[in-house]
Write a protein that holds these residues in place. Structure first.
Motif, mmCIF file in Angstrom:
data_model
loop_
_atom_site.group_PDB
_atom_site.id
_atom_site.type_symbol
_atom_site.label_atom_id
_atom_site.label_comp_id
_atom_site.label_asym_id
_atom_site.label_seq_id
_atom_site.Cartn_x
_atom_site.Cartn_y
_atom_site.Cartn_z
ATOM 1 N N GLY A 139 -6.938 -3.915 -42.100
ATOM 2 C CA GLY A 139 -8.006 -3.163 -41.447
ATOM 3 C C GLY A 139 -8.491 -3.816 -40.165
ATOM 4 N N VAL A 140 -8.677 -5.122 -40.202
ATOM 5 C CA VAL A 140 -9.138 -5.838 -39.004
ATOM 6 C C VAL A 140 -8.095 -5.752 -37.886
ATOM 7 N N LEU A 141 -6.834 -5.924 -38.248
ATOM 8 C CA LEU A 141 -5.783 -5.821 -37.238
ATOM 9 C C LEU A 141 -5.687 -4.403 -36.680
ATOM 10 N N PHE A 142 -5.959 -3.425 -37.532
ATOM 11 C CA PHE A 142 -5.879 -2.022 -37.125
ATOM 12 C C PHE A 142 -6.946 -1.671 -36.085
ATOM 13 N N ILE A 143 -8.132 -2.244 -36.216
ATOM 14 C CA ILE A 143 -9.237 -1.868 -35.327
ATOM 15 C C ILE A 143 -9.565 -2.911 -34.269
ATOM 16 N N ALA A 144 -8.814 -4.014 -34.195
ATOM 17 C CA ALA A 144 -9.165 -5.132 -33.310
ATOM 18 C C ALA A 144 -9.382 -4.702 -31.858
ATOM 19 N N ALA A 145 -8.465 -3.990 -31.283
ATOM 20 C CA ALA A 145 -8.588 -3.602 -29.868
ATOM 21 C C ALA A 145 -9.760 -2.643 -29.660
ATOM 22 N N TYR A 146 -9.943 -1.714 -30.583
ATOM 23 C CA TYR A 146 -11.044 -0.754 -30.447
ATOM 24 C C TYR A 146 -12.386 -1.431 -30.684
ATOM 25 N N LEU A 147 -12.409 -2.396 -31.580
ATOM 26 C CA LEU A 147 -13.625 -3.153 -31.824
ATOM 27 C C LEU A 147 -14.017 -3.929 -30.564
ATOM 28 N N TYR A 148 -13.023 -4.480 -29.875
ATOM 29 C CA TYR A 148 -13.295 -5.170 -28.606
ATOM 30 C C TYR A 148 -13.960 -4.212 -27.611
ATOM 31 N N VAL A 149 -13.451 -3.004 -27.491
ATOM 32 C CA VAL A 149 -14.035 -2.028 -26.562
ATOM 33 C C VAL A 149 -15.467 -1.702 -26.963
ATOM 34 N N LEU A 150 -15.719 -1.527 -28.251
ATOM 35 C CA LEU A 150 -17.066 -1.201 -28.713
ATOM 36 C C LEU A 150 -18.043 -2.344 -28.473
ATOM 37 N N VAL A 151 -17.579 -3.578 -28.639
ATOM 38 C CA VAL A 151 -18.459 -4.729 -28.468
ATOM 39 C C VAL A 151 -18.652 -5.063 -26.988
ATOM 40 N N ALA A 152 -17.576 -5.098 -26.221
ATOM 41 C CA ALA A 152 -17.652 -5.536 -24.821
ATOM 42 C C ALA A 152 -18.017 -4.419 -23.855
ATOM 43 N N GLY A 153 -17.702 -3.183 -24.206
ATOM 44 C CA GLY A 153 -17.900 -2.070 -23.281
ATOM 45 C C GLY A 153 -19.358 -1.708 -23.089
ATOM 46 N N VAL A 182 -18.336 9.406 -22.859
ATOM 47 C CA VAL A 182 -18.235 9.929 -24.219
ATOM 48 C C VAL A 182 -16.779 10.163 -24.614
ATOM 49 N N TRP A 183 -15.946 10.579 -23.674
ATOM 50 C CA TRP A 183 -14.555 10.874 -24.006
ATOM 51 C C TRP A 183 -13.827 9.628 -24.503
ATOM 52 N N VAL A 184 -14.263 8.451 -24.074
ATOM 53 C CA VAL A 184 -13.630 7.219 -24.544
ATOM 54 C C VAL A 184 -13.869 7.059 -26.049
ATOM 55 N N TYR A 185 -15.097 7.303 -26.482
ATOM 56 C CA TYR A 185 -15.414 7.211 -27.913
ATOM 57 C C TYR A 185 -14.666 8.271 -28.709
ATOM 58 N N LEU A 186 -14.570 9.476 -28.161
ATOM 59 C CA LEU A 186 -13.833 10.538 -28.844
ATOM 60 C C LEU A 186 -12.345 10.191 -28.943
ATOM 61 N N PHE A 187 -11.794 9.633 -27.870
ATOM 62 C CA PHE A 187 -10.390 9.229 -27.872
ATOM 63 C C PHE A 187 -10.147 8.131 -28.904
ATOM 64 N N MET A 188 -11.045 7.149 -28.948
ATOM 65 C CA MET A 188 -10.891 6.073 -29.928
ATOM 66 C C MET A 188 -10.988 6.616 -31.348
ATOM 67 N N ALA A 189 -11.913 7.532 -31.587
ATOM 68 C CA ALA A 189 -12.042 8.127 -32.916
ATOM 69 C C ALA A 189 -10.767 8.883 -33.292
ATOM 70 N N ALA A 190 -10.199 9.615 -32.344
ATOM 71 C CA ALA A 190 -8.962 10.351 -32.613
ATOM 72 C C ALA A 190 -7.811 9.390 -32.901
ATOM 73 N N MET A 191 -7.698 8.325 -32.117
ATOM 74 C CA MET A 191 -6.626 7.344 -32.324
ATOM 75 C C MET A 191 -6.769 6.656 -33.677
ATOM 76 N N LEU A 192 -7.985 6.294 -34.033
ATOM 77 C CA LEU A 192 -8.206 5.650 -35.329
ATOM 78 C C LEU A 192 -7.923 6.605 -36.484
ATOM 79 N N THR A 193 -8.309 7.863 -36.330
ATOM 80 C CA THR A 193 -8.052 8.847 -37.379
ATOM 81 C C THR A 193 -6.555 9.079 -37.560
ATOM 82 N N LEU A 194 -5.861 9.327 -36.468
ATOM 83 C CA LEU A 194 -4.412 9.561 -36.556
ATOM 84 C C LEU A 194 -3.681 8.315 -37.062
ATOM 85 N N GLY A 195 -4.090 7.155 -36.589
ATOM 86 C CA GLY A 195 -3.481 5.915 -37.058
ATOM 87 C C GLY A 195 -3.758 5.664 -38.529
#
Length: 108
Positions: free
Chosen positions: A63-77, A82-95
């Motif tokens: 799980g941590v490896l799966f979300i590592a890059a997106y977690l970085y965006v959420l923490v550092a960004g 809004v489209w960035v969050y929607l895109f990340m949600a779609a990528m996480l859902t499909l993944g």
């Protein structure tokens, strides 16, 4: 021509990094760097399941490896559109769906 493209990519990277606080190089390193480790952790998870061992730790690592890059965006960004969050949600859902199917196939 190639130098112009390299200069444009560099300037765009610097501009976006300053504007949104996310370094694309770090994101790319996390995204592509965790892929082999993610594949190994999925195999570890399946092997643990088949052996009847606890799957809690392998699942957590996966799980941590799966979300590592997106977690970085959420923490550092900051000030992300809004489209960035929607895109990340779609990528996480499909993944997640893809990973779940892979796990179900591996259990059988």
């Amino acid at each position: 021509m190639l130098q112009s493209l390299i200069d444009w990519v560099f300037m765009t990277t610097v501009t976006l990094s300053e504007q949104y606080g996310v370094n694309p190089v770090i994101f790319g390193a996390l995204y592509f760097g965790t892929m082999p480790l993610f594949a190994l952790s999925v195999a570890w998870w399946i092997r643990s399941f088949r052996r009847g061992e606890s799957t809690l730790f392998p699942a957590a690592v996966t799980g941590v490896l799966f979300i590592a890059a997106y977690l970085y965006v959420l923490v550092a960004g900051r000030n992300l559109p809004v489209w960035v969050y929607l895109f990340m949600a779609a990528m996480l859902t499909l993944g997640g769906i893809s990973t779940w199917r892979q796990l179900k196939k591996g259990r059988a």
